[in-house]
Write a protein that holds these residues in place. Structure first.
Motif, short mmCIF file in Angstrom:
data_model
loop_
_atom_site.label_atom_id
_atom_site.label_comp_id
_atom_site.label_asym_id
_atom_site.label_seq_id
_atom_site.Cartn_x
_atom_site.Cartn_y
_atom_site.Cartn_z
N GLU A 146 39.79 59.27 18.85
CA GLU A 146 38.61 59.41 19.71
C GLU A 146 37.53 58.52 19.13
O GLU A 146 37.25 58.59 17.93
CB GLU A 146 38.14 60.87 19.73
N PRO A 147 36.90 57.68 19.95
CA PRO A 147 35.87 56.77 19.42
C PRO A 147 34.73 57.54 18.75
O PRO A 147 34.31 58.60 19.22
CB PRO A 147 35.36 56.04 20.66
N ARG A 148 34.25 56.98 17.65
CA ARG A 148 33.08 57.48 16.95
C ARG A 148 32.54 56.33 16.11
O ARG A 148 33.27 55.40 15.77
CB ARG A 148 33.43 58.67 16.07
N VAL A 149 31.26 56.37 15.80
CA VAL A 149 30.65 55.31 14.99
C VAL A 149 31.12 55.49 13.55
O VAL A 149 30.79 56.49 12.91
CB VAL A 149 29.12 55.35 15.09
N MET A 150 31.87 54.52 13.06
CA MET A 150 32.38 54.56 11.69
C MET A 150 31.50 53.76 10.73
O MET A 150 31.60 53.94 9.52
CB MET A 150 33.80 53.97 11.66
N GLU A 151 30.66 52.87 11.27
CA GLU A 151 29.80 52.03 10.45
C GLU A 151 28.36 52.17 10.95
O GLU A 151 27.84 51.28 11.62
CB GLU A 151 30.27 50.57 10.53
N PRO A 152 27.70 53.29 10.62
CA PRO A 152 26.36 53.54 11.14
C PRO A 152 25.31 52.51 10.69
O PRO A 152 24.26 52.40 11.31
CB PRO A 152 26.02 54.95 10.65
N HIS A 153 25.60 51.76 9.65
CA HIS A 153 24.69 50.70 9.22
C HIS A 153 24.80 49.47 10.12
O HIS A 153 23.94 48.61 10.10
CB HIS A 153 24.95 50.32 7.76
N LYS A 154 25.86 49.39 10.95
CA LYS A 154 26.08 48.26 11.85
C LYS A 154 25.90 48.62 13.32
O LYS A 154 25.61 47.75 14.13
CB LYS A 154 27.49 47.69 11.67
N HIS A 155 26.14 49.89 13.67
CA HIS A 155 26.15 50.28 15.08
C HIS A 155 25.29 51.52 15.32
O HIS A 155 25.40 52.50 14.61
CB HIS A 155 27.59 50.54 15.55
N GLY A 156 24.47 51.43 16.38
CA GLY A 156 23.56 52.52 16.71
C GLY A 156 24.15 53.57 17.61
O GLY A 156 23.59 54.64 17.77
N GLY A 157 25.29 53.29 18.20
CA GLY A 157 25.94 54.24 19.09
C GLY A 157 27.04 53.55 19.87
O GLY A 157 27.28 52.35 19.73
N TRP A 158 27.70 54.34 20.69
CA TRP A 158 28.76 53.82 21.53
C TRP A 158 28.79 54.66 22.81
O TRP A 158 28.18 55.72 22.88
CB TRP A 158 30.12 53.87 20.82
N GLY A 159 29.51 54.18 23.80
CA GLY A 159 29.66 54.96 25.02
C GLY A 159 30.60 54.30 26.01
O GLY A 159 30.92 53.11 25.89
N TRP A 160 31.05 55.11 26.95
CA TRP A 160 31.83 54.62 28.09
C TRP A 160 30.85 54.38 29.23
O TRP A 160 30.05 55.27 29.55
CB TRP A 160 32.86 55.65 28.53
N PHE A 161 30.91 53.21 29.86
CA PHE A 161 29.97 52.85 30.91
C PHE A 161 30.69 52.31 32.13
O PHE A 161 31.56 51.44 32.00
CB PHE A 161 28.97 51.80 30.41
N ALA A 162 30.31 52.82 33.32
CA ALA A 162 30.81 52.25 34.58
C ALA A 162 30.31 50.81 34.66
O ALA A 162 29.20 50.50 34.21
CB ALA A 162 30.31 53.08 35.76
N LEU A 163 31.12 49.93 35.24
CA LEU A 163 30.76 48.51 35.28
C LEU A 163 29.49 48.26 36.10
O LEU A 163 28.85 47.22 35.91
CB LEU A 163 31.92 47.69 35.83
N ASP A 164 29.12 49.18 36.97
CA ASP A 164 27.88 49.00 37.73
C ASP A 164 26.71 49.80 37.13
O ASP A 164 25.65 49.88 37.74
CB ASP A 164 28.09 49.36 39.20
N GLU A 165 26.90 50.37 35.94
CA GLU A 165 25.84 51.13 35.27
C GLU A 165 25.82 50.82 33.77
O GLU A 165 25.79 51.71 32.93
CB GLU A 165 26.05 52.64 35.48
N LEU A 166 25.82 49.53 33.44
CA LEU A 166 25.87 49.10 32.05
C LEU A 166 24.49 49.12 31.41
O LEU A 166 23.49 48.82 32.07
CB LEU A 166 26.46 47.69 31.96
N PRO A 167 24.42 49.47 30.13
CA PRO A 167 23.12 49.45 29.44
C PRO A 167 22.69 48.00 29.19
O PRO A 167 23.52 47.10 29.08
CB PRO A 167 23.42 50.18 28.12
#
Length: 141
Positions: A99-120
């Motif tokens: 299951e995805p989770r942030v393994m390198e918090p010094h490099k990544h602020g978060g993660w998520g699944w996004f619909a292609l028409d609702e991208l951050p």
């Protein structure tokens, strides 16, 4: 003698889609493109095949094992905060285990699944290049 910092670097990434067609994105905390949302991946080490790098980097970043299912595009990131030019194959992939989770918090602020028409926004250059390969345009923030 050539300054190696002026030569393009090699990276790779993966466009991981779930069963609902949502794209997995991670938020970068470091340059290039700090603060932007992008595809997981990283720098290719000398002697390491790009496909192996993609699998290794994504397991290190997100704690998941992936299967590469194809080559989506070639992405380029040119001077986006680090003064470098990166060239990177982007593979399509699916999660095999974990299951995805942030393994390198010094490099990544978060993660998520996004619909292609609702991208951050903002999105990284490789994410834009991947979306362009699908015929989609996303506004740059």
């Amino acid at each position: 003698m050539t300054d190696s910092h002026l030569l393009p670097g090699a990276g790779c990434g993966a466009a991981i889609l779930d069963e609902e067609g949502r794209l997995l994105l991670i938020q970068r905390l470091k340059e290039p493109e700090a603060g932007a949302w992008g595809l997981p991946g990283g720098k290719i080490d000398f002697g390491e095949r790009a496909e192996d790098t993609a699998r290794r980097e994504i397991e290190e970043e997100l704690g998941v094992r992936i299967e590469l299912t194809g080559l989506a595009c070639i992405a380029e990131t040119i001077n986006k905060g680090d003064g470098r030019h990166w060239v990177a194959p982007v593979y399509t992939a699916r999660i095999l285990s974990g299951e995805p989770r942030v393994m390198e918090p010094h490099k990544h602020g978060g993660w998520g699944w996004f619909a292609l028409d609702e991208l951050p926004l903002p999105l990284t250059s490789p994410a834009h290049d991947y979306l362009a390969s699908l015929g989609r345009q996303v506004p740059k923030a």
